[in-house]
Design a protein around this motif. Structure first.
Motif, PDB file in Angstrom:
ATOM      1  N   GLY A  36       0.766  -1.236   0.000  1.00 51.86           N
ATOM      2  CA  GLY A  36       0.000   0.000   0.000  1.00 51.86           C
ATOM      3  C   GLY A  36       0.794   1.282   0.000  1.00 51.86           C
ATOM      4  N   LEU A  37       2.027   1.290  -0.532  1.00 51.62           N
ATOM      5  CA  LEU A  37       2.819   2.512  -0.490  1.00 51.62           C
ATOM      6  C   LEU A  37       2.127   3.654  -1.240  1.00 51.62           C
ATOM      7  CD1 LEU A  37       5.308   4.113   0.226  1.00 51.62           C
ATOM      8  CD2 LEU A  37       6.487   3.104  -1.727  1.00 51.62           C
ATOM      9  N   SER A  38       1.694   3.410  -2.471  1.00 51.26           N
ATOM     10  CA  SER A  38       1.042   4.470  -3.244  1.00 51.26           C
ATOM     11  C   SER A  38      -0.232   4.949  -2.556  1.00 51.26           C
ATOM     12  CB  SER A  38       0.725   3.960  -4.657  1.00 51.26           C
ATOM     13  OG  SER A  38       1.903   3.696  -5.377  1.00 51.26           O
ATOM     14  N   ARG A  39      -1.005   4.007  -2.045  1.00 50.65           N
ATOM     15  CA  ARG A  39      -2.259   4.372  -1.362  1.00 50.65           C
ATOM     16  C   ARG A  39      -1.972   5.233  -0.138  1.00 50.65           C
ATOM     17  NH1 ARG A  39      -4.072   1.982   2.945  1.00 50.65           N
ATOM     18  NH2 ARG A  39      -2.824   0.088   2.561  1.00 50.65           N
ATOM     19  N   LEU A  40      -0.975   4.868   0.645  1.00 47.10           N
ATOM     20  CA  LEU A  40      -0.656   5.624   1.852  1.00 47.10           C
ATOM     21  C   LEU A  40      -0.197   7.042   1.522  1.00 47.10           C
ATOM     22  CD1 LEU A  40       1.215   2.824   3.830  1.00 47.10           C
ATOM     23  CD2 LEU A  40      -0.987   3.846   4.433  1.00 47.10           C
ATOM     24  N   VAL A  41       0.602   7.187   0.472  1.00 47.94           N
ATOM     25  CA  VAL A  41       1.053   8.521   0.071  1.00 47.94           C
ATOM     26  C   VAL A  41      -0.141   9.365  -0.370  1.00 47.94           C
ATOM     27  CG1 VAL A  41       2.444   9.817  -1.579  1.00 47.94           C
ATOM     28  CG2 VAL A  41       3.364   7.735  -0.548  1.00 47.94           C
ATOM     29  N   THR A  42      -1.029   8.767  -1.151  1.00 48.50           N
ATOM     30  CA  THR A  42      -2.218   9.495  -1.616  1.00 48.50           C
ATOM     31  C   THR A  42      -3.085   9.947  -0.444  1.00 48.50           C
ATOM     32  OG1 THR A  42      -2.222   8.244  -3.685  1.00 48.50           O
ATOM     33  CG2 THR A  42      -4.265   9.352  -3.074  1.00 48.50           C
ATOM     34  N   GLU A  43      -3.216   9.087   0.566  1.00 47.33           N
ATOM     35  CA  GLU A  43      -4.063   9.401   1.707  1.00 47.33           C
ATOM     36  C   GLU A  43      -3.475  10.457   2.629  1.00 47.33           C
ATOM     37  OE1 GLU A  43      -4.679   5.732   3.695  1.00 47.33           O
ATOM     38  OE2 GLU A  43      -6.109   4.935   2.227  1.00 47.33           O
ATOM     39  N   LYS A  44      -2.151  10.430   2.812  1.00 47.35           N
ATOM     40  CA  LYS A  44      -1.557  11.210   3.900  1.00 47.35           C
ATOM     41  C   LYS A  44      -0.742  12.414   3.466  1.00 47.35           C
ATOM     42  CE  LYS A  44      -1.484   7.262   7.078  1.00 47.35           C
ATOM     43  NZ  LYS A  44      -2.564   7.838   7.913  1.00 47.35           N
ATOM     44  N   VAL A  45      -0.171  12.400   2.263  1.00 46.70           N
ATOM     45  CA  VAL A  45       0.692  13.501   1.830  1.00 46.70           C
ATOM     46  C   VAL A  45      -0.125  14.466   0.994  1.00 46.70           C
ATOM     47  CG1 VAL A  45       2.767  14.151   0.576  1.00 46.70           C
ATOM     48  CG2 VAL A  45       2.730  12.025   1.893  1.00 46.70           C
ATOM     49  N   ARG A  46      -0.345  15.656   1.514  1.00 45.55           N
ATOM     50  CA  ARG A  46      -1.135  16.688   0.844  1.00 45.55           C
ATOM     51  C   ARG A  46      -0.251  17.911   0.622  1.00 45.55           C
ATOM     52  NH1 ARG A  46      -5.742  14.085  -0.878  1.00 45.55           N
ATOM     53  NH2 ARG A  46      -6.568  12.758   0.782  1.00 45.55           N
ATOM     54  N   LEU A  47       0.325  18.012  -0.554  1.00 48.27           N
ATOM     55  CA  LEU A  47       1.218  19.129  -0.844  1.00 48.27           C
ATOM     56  C   LEU A  47       0.412  20.325  -1.343  1.00 48.27           C
ATOM     57  CD1 LEU A  47       4.220  17.262  -2.471  1.00 48.27           C
ATOM     58  CD2 LEU A  47       4.209  18.445  -0.298  1.00 48.27           C
ATOM     59  N   THR A  48      -0.453  20.825  -0.495  1.00 45.85           N
ATOM     60  CA  THR A  48      -1.261  21.992  -0.845  1.00 45.85           C
ATOM     61  C   THR A  48      -0.376  23.221  -0.956  1.00 45.85           C
ATOM     62  OG1 THR A  48      -1.702  22.342   1.495  1.00 45.85           O
ATOM     63  CG2 THR A  48      -3.323  21.076   0.256  1.00 45.85           C
ATOM     64  N   GLY A  49      -0.646  24.018  -1.977  1.00 51.81           N
ATOM     65  CA  GLY A  49       0.128  25.242  -2.155  1.00 51.81           C
ATOM     66  C   GLY A  49       1.436  25.039  -2.881  1.00 51.81           C
ATOM     67  N   ALA A  50       1.769  23.797  -3.260  1.00 55.49           N
ATOM     68  CA  ALA A  50       3.019  23.571  -3.989  1.00 55.49           C
ATOM     69  C   ALA A  50       2.952  24.225  -5.366  1.00 55.49           C
ATOM     70  CB  ALA A  50       3.277  22.073  -4.131  1.00 55.49           C
ATOM     71  N   LYS A  51       4.048  24.805  -5.781  1.00 54.25           N
ATOM     72  CA  LYS A  51       4.078  25.556  -7.031  1.00 54.25           C
ATOM     73  C   LYS A  51       4.336  24.644  -8.220  1.00 54.25           C
ATOM     74  CE  LYS A  51       5.770  29.776  -4.797  1.00 54.25           C
ATOM     75  NZ  LYS A  51       6.859  30.782  -4.766  1.00 54.25           N
ATOM     76  N   ASN A  52       3.865  25.078  -9.371  1.00 52.56           N
ATOM     77  CA  ASN A  52       4.144  24.421 -10.646  1.00 52.56           C
ATOM     78  C   ASN A  52       3.762  22.954 -10.661  1.00 52.56           C
ATOM     79  OD1 ASN A  52       5.329  26.839 -11.586  1.00 52.56           O
ATOM     80  ND2 ASN A  52       7.271  26.301 -10.608  1.00 52.56           N
ATOM     81  N   GLY A  53       2.695  22.612  -9.939  1.00 54.01           N
ATOM     82  CA  GLY A  53       2.219  21.234  -9.975  1.00 54.01           C
ATOM     83  C   GLY A  53       3.098  20.241  -9.256  1.00 54.01           C
ATOM     84  N   ALA A  54       3.982  20.712  -8.347  1.00 52.07           N
ATOM     85  CA  ALA A  54       4.901  19.805  -7.654  1.00 52.07           C
ATOM     86  C   ALA A  54       4.166  18.790  -6.804  1.00 52.07           C
ATOM     87  CB  ALA A  54       5.872  20.602  -6.784  1.00 52.07           C
ATOM     88  N   GLY A  55       2.958  19.153  -6.335  1.00 55.53           N
ATOM     89  CA  GLY A  55       2.219  18.237  -5.472  1.00 55.53           C
ATOM     90  C   GLY A  55       1.394  17.223  -6.224  1.00 55.53           C
ATOM     91  N   ALA A  56       1.316  17.329  -7.561  1.00 57.35           N
ATOM     92  CA  ALA A  56       0.509  16.386  -8.330  1.00 57.35           C
ATOM     93  C   ALA A  56       1.186  15.032  -8.393  1.00 57.35           C
ATOM     94  CB  ALA A  56       0.294  16.936  -9.743  1.00 57.35           C
ATOM     95  N   ALA A  57       0.379  13.970  -8.362  1.00 64.50           N
ATOM     96  CA  ALA A  57       0.878  12.600  -8.489  1.00 64.50           C
ATOM     97  C   ALA A  57       2.001  12.326  -7.488  1.00 64.50           C
ATOM     98  CB  ALA A  57       1.346  12.323  -9.916  1.00 64.50           C
ATOM     99  N   ALA A  58       1.776  12.707  -6.223  1.00 67.46           N
ATOM    100  CA  ALA A  58       2.814  12.507  -5.210  1.00 67.46           C
ATOM    101  C   ALA A  58       3.159  11.040  -5.052  1.00 67.46           C
ATOM    102  CB  ALA A  58       2.354  13.089  -3.873  1.00 67.46           C
ATOM    103  N   ASP A  59       2.189  10.142  -5.232  1.00 65.10           N
ATOM    104  CA  ASP A  59       2.462   8.714  -5.079  1.00 65.10           C
ATOM    105  C   ASP A  59       3.471   8.222  -6.106  1.00 65.10           C
ATOM    106  OD1 ASP A  59       0.567   9.228  -7.050  1.00 65.10           O
ATOM    107  OD2 ASP A  59      -0.324   7.237  -6.888  1.00 65.10           O
ATOM    108  N   ALA A  60       3.326   8.654  -7.370  1.00 60.83           N
ATOM    109  CA  ALA A  60       4.267   8.230  -8.409  1.00 60.83           C
ATOM    110  C   ALA A  60       5.665   8.783  -8.144  1.00 60.83           C
ATOM    111  CB  ALA A  60       3.774   8.675  -9.780  1.00 60.83           C
ATOM    112  N   LYS A  61       5.730  10.000  -7.610  1.00 60.61           N
ATOM    113  CA  LYS A  61       7.037  10.609  -7.350  1.00 60.61           C
ATOM    114  C   LYS A  61       7.726   9.945  -6.164  1.00 60.61           C
ATOM    115  CE  LYS A  61       5.395  14.881  -9.396  1.00 60.61           C
ATOM    116  NZ  LYS A  61       4.898  16.243  -9.168  1.00 60.61           N
ATOM    117  N   VAL A  62       6.967   9.631  -5.114  1.00 57.08           N
ATOM    118  CA  VAL A  62       7.555   8.937  -3.968  1.00 57.08           C
ATOM    119  C   VAL A  62       8.062   7.564  -4.386  1.00 57.08           C
ATOM    120  CG1 VAL A  62       6.982   7.791  -1.799  1.00 57.08           C
ATOM    121  CG2 VAL A  62       6.335  10.173  -2.152  1.00 57.08           C
ATOM    122  N   THR A  63       7.259   6.790  -5.098  1.00 61.41           N
ATOM    123  CA  THR A  63       7.702   5.453  -5.513  1.00 61.41           C
ATOM    124  C   THR A  63       8.874   5.541  -6.481  1.00 61.41           C
ATOM    125  OG1 THR A  63       5.959   5.442  -7.207  1.00 61.41           O
ATOM    126  CG2 THR A  63       5.482   4.342  -5.127  1.00 61.41           C
TER     127      THR A  63
END
Length: 463
Positions: A36-63
């Motif tokens: 559940g690594l991707s699921r956990l990142v999606t649930e818990k990591v909220r990069l609100t306010g990140a510039k230039n879309g840095a917070g999008a698809a955080a699960d893919a970037k973490v993995t």
């Protein structure tokens, strides 16, 4: 061994689109998905306010960063190794190193705490799906220590001249958990400024590490082990609130020195080490020592009554080889000793408790492992980006330990470098047929049975 052809008969061309240099990422990332690594990142990591879309698809970037670290990356630029050959045919969501660097630099302190929550929950899932911590239901040891990581460049946030003269460092704090049958995994990791005291934030950190250990299946006796920097009332109180035991080196303050010098000569028990161990002060190898115990010693006696703790004080003494004994006509008259006390409330017998306390040194193996891998560099000038990098390394370390536990008994206790060489960095050629991909690995690979076992388990039905 030598090249079988002359140099004129050998040529090299980087032109095969069907090759992958790290075939082990296939089962390892599949294991991460099942836990559940991707699921956990999606649930818990909220990069609100990140510039230039840095917070999008955080699960893919973490993995992606975890995959790069598992392959041996120790900098952001090294993550480019994920974009070679047939990697896009086997893995989706691969990001460029520049994108991953922007993602890390978008972290704040709050986002780092969110990533810590992912790390703790991911460890619990790994322990539930793999034999990561055998025997955790009986006894588990939580070891806490800090380390200084040298950094370069005057723009590194948080880097300071601290313990080592003329060297700028950051000062991570680590907690590991292990059992008598397993190698340690990482229960917690925190980045701190270079001048931070060793025990800064330790009580809260210890509480989190003990809770993480319990969530990872350590439901039996939990024993916190630490060096003298963590001998304080806050750390001991955190252990007691968590229902755990403690075993903490004390050093020789005046109160402890008086107690140690009051021990009767008849109370000392001889202990011999199966293999010589280095003396922590001189580095000399020693194989014999003597151990004694004060059953009831009250620590922190100068503090208010609620902070005082009465428990066992166990003392090991070794001959001081730097100070020769006073010798007379009848032989040695006054041997010179050095004393190494620790404060504990664990229930084991004196010699066993002393032996288990010395095994706290396993945390140093994890620190050495980190500096030979992803923590060879702290790659960003941003403090919170480096804090995220530290936590992602901890997640990668635990994932590789879990993969090793599935591969074989040997790999369950192998170092990260060995796991990477045997199981991850295996070349593979892919073949496509009827919408299926077949992985063709090297013939006669020495660890093929361990690799296949890992692959079959990661891709098999849930256990």
């Amino acid at each position: 061994m030598q090249v079988s052809h002359t140099s004129a008969a050998v040529s090299a061309v980087f032109d095969d689109p069907n090759l992958i240099a790290q075939a082990g990422l296939v089962p390892v990332l599949r294991l991460a998905e099942r836990c559940g690594l991707s699921r956990l990142v999606t649930e818990k990591v909220r990069l609100t306010g990140a510039k230039n879309g840095a917070g999008a698809a955080a699960d893919a970037k973490v993995t992606g960063i975890v995959a790069g670290m598992a392959s041996g990356a120790d900098s952001i630029d090294d993550l480019a190794m994920l974009r070679h050959g047939a990697m896009p045919a086997v893995f989706g969501g691969i990001r460029a190193p520049s994108t991953l660097g922007t993602f890390l630099r978008s972290f704040t302190h709050g986002h780092a705490l969110q990533l810590h929550a992912v790390h703790r929950r991911f460890l619990a899932e790994l322990a539930a799906h793999t034999p990561l911590l055998p025997g955790a239901g009986e006894v588990a040891f939580v070891d806490v220590d800090s380390t200084h990581k040298r950094v370069y460049g005057r723009t590194k946030q948080g880097a300071e001249y601290g313990r080592f003269k003329g060297i700028r460092t950051l000062h991570p704090l680590l907690a590991t958990v292990c059992t008598p049958q397993s190698r340690p995994v990482i229960a917690g990791a925190r980045m701190r400024r270079g001048k931070a005291a060793d025990s800064r934030g330790a009580p809260k950190f210890v509480s989190e590490a003990l809770t993480t250990a319990r969530e990872a299946g350590c439901t039996g006796t939990r024993i916190l082990r630490a060096d003298s920097q963590f001998y304080n009332a806050g750390v001991i109180a955190a252990c007691r609130r968590a229902g755990a035991h403690f075993s903490v080196t004390t050093g020789m303050n005046p109160s402890i020195k008086r107690a140690v010098l009051g021990i009767s000569n008849n109370a000392w028990q001889q202990i011999s080490y199966p293999t010589a161990v280095p003396d922590p002060e001189t580095g000399e190898l020693i194989s014999d020592a003597e151990v004694a115990e004060i059953p009831e010693y009250t620590a922190f006696a100068s503090r208010k009554k609620a902070d005082r703790v009465t428990a066992r004080l166990i003392v090991r003494r070794v001959r001081d080889l730097a100070k020769p004994a006073v010798v007379g006509e009848q032989g040695e008259l006054f041997p010179v000793w050095r004393y190494h006390p620790f404060f504990t409330d664990q229930p084991a017998a004196t010699l066993q408790a002393e032996r288990e306390h010395r095994q706290h040194a396993v945390v140093e193996q994890v620190i050495a492992d980190s500096k030979a891998g992803a923590l060879a560099h702290l790659p960003s000038g941003h403090f919170h980006a480096n804090a995220a990098w530290l936590t992602l390394w901890a997640m990668t370390y635990n994932l590789l330990r879990a993969a090793g536990s599935l591969a074989s008994a040997f790999h369950a206790k192998a170092t990260t470098a060995t796991l990477r060489a045997h199981l991850i960095q295996v070349p593979v050629r892919i073949a496509r047929s009827a919408r299926r991909i077949t992985l063709h690995l090297p013939y006669n690979w020495p660890w093929q049975h361990a690799w296949i076992r890992l692959f079959d388990t990661a891709h098999g039905p849930p256990g």
